[in-house]
Scaffold this active site. Structure first.
Site, PDB file in Angstrom:
ATOM      1  N   CYS A  13       0.398  -8.029  28.687  1.00  0.00           N
ATOM      2  CA  CYS A  13       1.387  -7.808  27.640  1.00  0.00           C
ATOM      3  C   CYS A  13       0.945  -8.524  26.374  1.00  0.00           C
ATOM      4  O   CYS A  13      -0.075  -9.209  26.354  1.00  0.00           O
ATOM      5  CB  CYS A  13       2.771  -8.310  28.072  1.00  0.00           C
ATOM      6  SG  CYS A  13       2.821 -10.092  28.347  1.00  0.00           S
ATOM      7  N   CYS A  16       0.116 -12.259  26.400  1.00  0.00           N
ATOM      8  CA  CYS A  16      -1.249 -12.658  26.779  1.00  0.00           C
ATOM      9  C   CYS A  16      -2.131 -12.737  25.540  1.00  0.00           C
ATOM     10  O   CYS A  16      -2.923 -13.672  25.375  1.00  0.00           O
ATOM     11  CB  CYS A  16      -1.841 -11.656  27.771  1.00  0.00           C
ATOM     12  SG  CYS A  16      -0.960 -11.539  29.340  1.00  0.00           S
ATOM     13  N   CYS A  85       3.812  15.840  26.966  1.00  0.00           N
ATOM     14  CA  CYS A  85       4.842  14.806  27.074  1.00  0.00           C
ATOM     15  C   CYS A  85       4.177  13.453  27.319  1.00  0.00           C
ATOM     16  O   CYS A  85       2.952  13.337  27.399  1.00  0.00           O
ATOM     17  CB  CYS A  85       5.808  15.131  28.210  1.00  0.00           C
ATOM     18  SG  CYS A  85       5.022  15.209  29.834  1.00  0.00           S
ATOM     19  N   CYS A  88       1.726  13.184  30.155  1.00  0.00           N
ATOM     20  CA  CYS A  88       0.370  13.644  29.838  1.00  0.00           C
ATOM     21  C   CYS A  88      -0.440  12.508  29.206  1.00  0.00           C
ATOM     22  O   CYS A  88      -1.616  12.312  29.512  1.00  0.00           O
ATOM     23  CB  CYS A  88       0.420  14.823  28.869  1.00  0.00           C
ATOM     24  SG  CYS A  88       1.194  16.309  29.514  1.00  0.00           S
ATOM     25  N   ASP A 484       1.909 -17.903  -0.790  1.00  0.00           N
ATOM     26  CA  ASP A 484       0.915 -18.627  -1.574  1.00  0.00           C
ATOM     27  C   ASP A 484       1.363 -18.584  -3.041  1.00  0.00           C
ATOM     28  O   ASP A 484       2.039 -17.651  -3.461  1.00  0.00           O
ATOM     29  CB  ASP A 484      -0.448 -17.949  -1.406  1.00  0.00           C
ATOM     30  CG  ASP A 484      -1.496 -18.536  -2.325  1.00  0.00           C
ATOM     31  OD1 ASP A 484      -1.647 -19.767  -2.322  1.00  0.00           O
ATOM     32  OD2 ASP A 484      -2.130 -17.758  -3.056  1.00  0.00           O
ATOM     33  N   ASP A 683      -3.683 -14.261  -1.015  1.00  0.00           N
ATOM     34  CA  ASP A 683      -4.735 -13.432  -1.613  1.00  0.00           C
ATOM     35  C   ASP A 683      -6.112 -14.079  -1.587  1.00  0.00           C
ATOM     36  O   ASP A 683      -7.093 -13.448  -1.959  1.00  0.00           O
ATOM     37  CB  ASP A 683      -4.374 -13.104  -3.060  1.00  0.00           C
ATOM     38  CG  ASP A 683      -4.457 -14.324  -3.973  1.00  0.00           C
ATOM     39  OD1 ASP A 683      -4.183 -15.445  -3.480  1.00  0.00           O
ATOM     40  OD2 ASP A 683      -4.789 -14.164  -5.160  1.00  0.00           O
ATOM     41  N   ASP A 687      -6.477 -18.595   2.286  1.00  0.00           N
ATOM     42  CA  ASP A 687      -5.260 -18.114   2.952  1.00  0.00           C
ATOM     43  C   ASP A 687      -5.571 -17.397   4.271  1.00  0.00           C
ATOM     44  O   ASP A 687      -4.659 -17.129   5.057  1.00  0.00           O
ATOM     45  CB  ASP A 687      -4.495 -17.136   2.045  1.00  0.00           C
ATOM     46  CG  ASP A 687      -4.012 -17.793   0.763  1.00  0.00           C
ATOM     47  OD1 ASP A 687      -3.549 -18.948   0.847  1.00  0.00           O
ATOM     48  OD2 ASP A 687      -4.098 -17.165  -0.304  1.00  0.00           O
TER      49      ASP A 687
END
Length: 797
Positions: A13, A16, A85, A88, A484, A683, A687
């Site tokens: 999931c 993890c 669907c 599939c 920032d 930016d 950062d």
């Protein structure tokens, strides 16, 4: 810094993925660790002098996961025909992942496409296409998509018309089965429908059962076959006199109605993906290459970096480049979302697929092919639409057991009415068929991807690039956003904000002397003074005897008069008192502004205040974020006095000043430790670690490539209000997904009992199988249509 990509196995999931990211982010030498859970991929940026690839692998193994370097990994994106669907989707993903060398496979029902990552040394495209074919689906090579999509749309429409035209006479004569001629006509027509328009459902059911799975085709084939073969045997009297009633109209109309649903669904899907299609059509086909022999028209794909191109008025810029000659007005709405053309001249960058409205331009190509901005945007949008949002896993789990549960309910319905309540066989049989055909996992399979397709398209039109579909869900849950300062909240460069002249000195005289003294300097503050003076109509005159003292200022002469411009210390060392401006200087310094004093002929003229000015939209954006219930905090490496002044102007809830790059990442972690979902807007290169660590990283489009690569969202227009728009778009998309899933589930919860005869005893109401099929078909159409309504949100962002 090195960059490496690893294939990670054993993750169950998103928790993890977060665990791996957290463990690696805490290691010295690792600037960024990002796990793509659906693709089972780990991207690490690290300092090889501090930590090695082997140590990274050992860390992940220690956490309990498998890992290997993705050396020479390939990626293949292709279309898939025959997906009906969510079952599939699960079936095909399972087959692809079982193939040797395949490390990740994501199948998108709404786009009818697949994205597969694999090791080219083990498996290639022919083998992958063979796996798809063996699973019962038809692979479509990339590039053939749009033509094949139009062909598939026409095919769905044709089959609906054929099946409806053949089924209509049966429907009109269904009370005349006693007439043998009518009976033979209906038999002939229903057989034709069953094994022409209905053959696709048999084919799909065969491959699904062959691979030990079940999908919508199994339900349709089961329902229509039960109705058709019962009627066939009854027509020839094999059930005796009491079982002679036939209902050929049921199977024929079922197929016609389901074909209608597929036709409408294909039409709606096309509208859902319109944004990306429009983007793909923007690229120029031809380019005018300037050679020693003159102009030469060549395919845009033949342009190489460094080639000189001619772009005439009204033409599309063929590739990213730089103007070397000429000026023009360019329509960049496809990049920025702004319809107002931008004036550009020599030295300015241009983007491929933008339109030159006026002027003749000579452009030198700087990026071509897959490196152009348009190609990168297309790739990001495709990946966003292929990604699975966390909420879709719920739908996947339900779809996995849906068909067996429906078949069980249909058998239970028949047993209840025939064996327990002793109703006629045909009555119980029709109810069982209705249960089979009214239930369909299509709507659940389409609920999430169609909403993400439309949502990412809406963002694209507004200059908000979403890198992954899951971002649209996660950004809606943000509780805190860290901003920032420089280049994000502010313009990112100093600006002349105020001029204070001593009594008796005209402001124009002060500005003229300041501009004259600072004009030869390349210092950012000096350039800001010159630009500010020019904006006020002051042209800097030429000076002589120019001298610059680093950290102090400049000295020169103007028309024989000595000038000095710089710090208070520079003037005081020259014997010029700055005391007359002490109060103004204290006030401006308290606002976090930089001060430049000016003197002429040994007399103080005044001072100029400069600051990195707040962007016009910043305060409004912060206010809107707070209105949305999101806490805001500004983070900057600037001095505290400057940070405090900007924080007050912007209206943020809190701020941190004098912050080093690694501290930004720690601030993100501290907010996360409070249990908050955190977004980071930045930016710069400094950062990047914080952008990677945040739950959602939002990069400003004018920022560095590292920041943009690290961010989950890119704001092309550099407008902080787009952060607000992205949050609103995420919330609107998640709301649509929840609506879609609710209606898909509610439809089945309501429809299956109705088809099973729940209203028969109180009201005598039952649902004919063919109308159950029509209801099933429209459930998928309603989900896709509801997703398309998300486009209305774009007008209100």
């Amino acid at each position: 810094m090195q960059k490496a990509t690893f294939a990670v196995s054993g993750m169950s999931c998103v928790n993890c993925a977060a665990r791996i990211e957290k463990a690696l982010a805490e290691r010295a030498g690792i600037a960024r660790a990002a796990v793509n859970f659906p693709m089972e991929e780990l991207l690490v940026e690290f300092d090889e002098a501090v930590v090695s690839r082997e140590e990274i692998e050992a860390q992940v193994v220690k956490l309990g996961y498998g890992i290997r370097v993705r050396a020479g990994a390939g990626e293949l994106r292709f279309g898939v025909k025959g997906l009906h669907c969510a079952s599939c989707v699960n079936n095909l993903e399972k087959h692809l992942l079982a193939a040797p060398g395949v490390t990740a496979a994501v199948v998108n029902l709404a786009q009818e496409s697949a994205l597969v990552r694999f090791d080219p040394a083990v498996i290639g495209q022919p083998e992958l296409f063979a796996v798809v074919t063996a699973a019962g689906y038809e692979p479509v090579p990339a590039g053939a998509g749009e033509e094949d999509e139009a062909k598939a749309y026409r095919s769905q429409r044709t089959w609906f018309i054929v099946s409806f035209v053949l089924a209509l006479p049966i429907m009109l004569t269904m009370g005349m089965h006693g007439n043998r001629a009518v009976g033979w006509l209906n038999l002939l027509l229903s057989t034709t429908v069953q094994f022409t328009a209905g053959l696709i459902f048999y084919r799909g059911a065969f491959y699904a059962l062959k691979s030990r799975s079940a999908n919508m085709d199994v339900l349709v084939a089961l329902g229509t076959s039960a109705a058709y073969f019962y009627s066939l045997f009854a027509f020839f009297g094999l059930f005796g006199e009491h079982g002679s009633e036939v209902f050929f109209e049921t199977s024929a109309m079922l197929i016609a109605f389901i074909r209608l649903g597929k036709y409408l669904e294909a039409r709606a899907r096309g509208k859902a993906g319109e944004a990306l299609k429009k983007l793909l059509k923007l690229q120029a086909d031809k380019a005018r290459l300037i050679t020693a022999d003159g102009e030469q028209e060549v395919p845009a794909s033949a342009v190489r970096v460094g080639d000189l191109l001619l772009v005439r008025p009204g033409e599309t810029v063929p590739t990213d480049g730089e103007i070397v000659d000429g000026t023009g007005s360019l329509d960049e709405s496809m990049v920025t979302g702004e319809s107002v053309p931008v004036e550009k001249g020599p030295g300015d960058a241009v983007t491929g697929a933008t339109i030159n409205r006026t002027g003749l331009l000579k452009v030198r190509a700087t990026r071509v092919g897959e490196e152009t901005l348009l190609a990168q945007i297309v790739r990001m949008v495709q990946e966003a639409q292929a990604d699975k949002a966390p909420i879709q896993r719920f739908a996947d789990r339900v779809s996995g057991v849906f068909v067996p549960v429906v078949v069980t309910l249909a058998l239970a319905t028949f047993a209840l009415w025939y064996l327990v309540l002793h109703e006629p066989f045909l009555f119980a049989f029709k109810l069982a068929i209705a249960v089979v055909v009214i239930a369909c996992p299509c709507a659940m399979g389409l609920a999430t991807p169609t909403a993400i397709m439309v949502g990412s398209g809406v963002g694209l039109a507004r200059g908000i690039l979403i890198k992954r579909g899951s971002v649209l869900e996660n950004i809606s849950r943000l509780q805190a956003i860290l901003l920032d300062k420089t280049g994000t909240l502010t313009e990112g460069r100093p600006t002349l904000t105020e001029v204070v002249a001593v009594p008796g000195v005209a402001e124009a005289r002060l500005l003229e002397c300041l501009a004259a003294a600072e004009a030869p300097s390349t210092h950012p503050l000096a350039q800001a003074v010159v630009e500010g003076a020019a904006a006020r109509g002051i042209v800097a005159p030429a000076v002589a005897e120019y001298r610059e003292q680093g950290g102090f200022g400049v000295s020169c002469t103007l028309d024989g008069v000595p000038l000095a411009a710089g710090s208070a210390r520079l003037l005081e060392e020259a014997g010029i008192a700055t005391a007359p401006l002490a109060d103004s200087a204290a006030r401006l310094a308290g606002e976090g502004k930089s001060l430049v004093y000016a003197a002429a002929g040994g007399e103080l003229l005044g001072l100029a205040a400069l600051a990195d000015r707040l962007k016009p939209s910043s305060a409004m954006a912060v206010a809107e974020l707070r209105r949305l219930g999101i806490t805001t905090c500004m983070i900057t490496g600037d001095q505290r006095v400057v940070a405090e002044a900007v924080a007050q102007q912007a209206g943020v809830d809190a701020f941190e000043a004098e912050v080093l790059p690694e501290r930004k990442q720690q601030v993100v972690q501290e907010y996360q430790a409070k249990g908050l979902s955190v977004g980071m807007v930045g930016d710069g290169i400094n950062d990047a670690p914080a952008l990677a660590r945040a739950d959602i990283g939002i990069a400003i489009g004018s920022g560095t490539d590292v920041a943009k690569e690290t961010g989950d969202v890119i704001l092309v227009r550099n407008d902080l209000l787009d952060v607000v728009r992205a949050v609103r778009l995420g919330r609107a998309t998640l709301a649509k997904i929840k609506q879609n899933l609710f209606w898909a589930l509610f439809y089945n919860i309501l429809g299956i009992p109705l088809a099973a005869g729940a209203l028969y005893y109180p009201f005598g109401i039952t649902l004919r199988p063919e109308f159950a099929g029509l209801a099933m078909a429209f459930s998928s159409v309603s989900v896709v249509t509801n997703s398309i309504l998300l486009r209305r949100v774009g007008k209100r962002l």
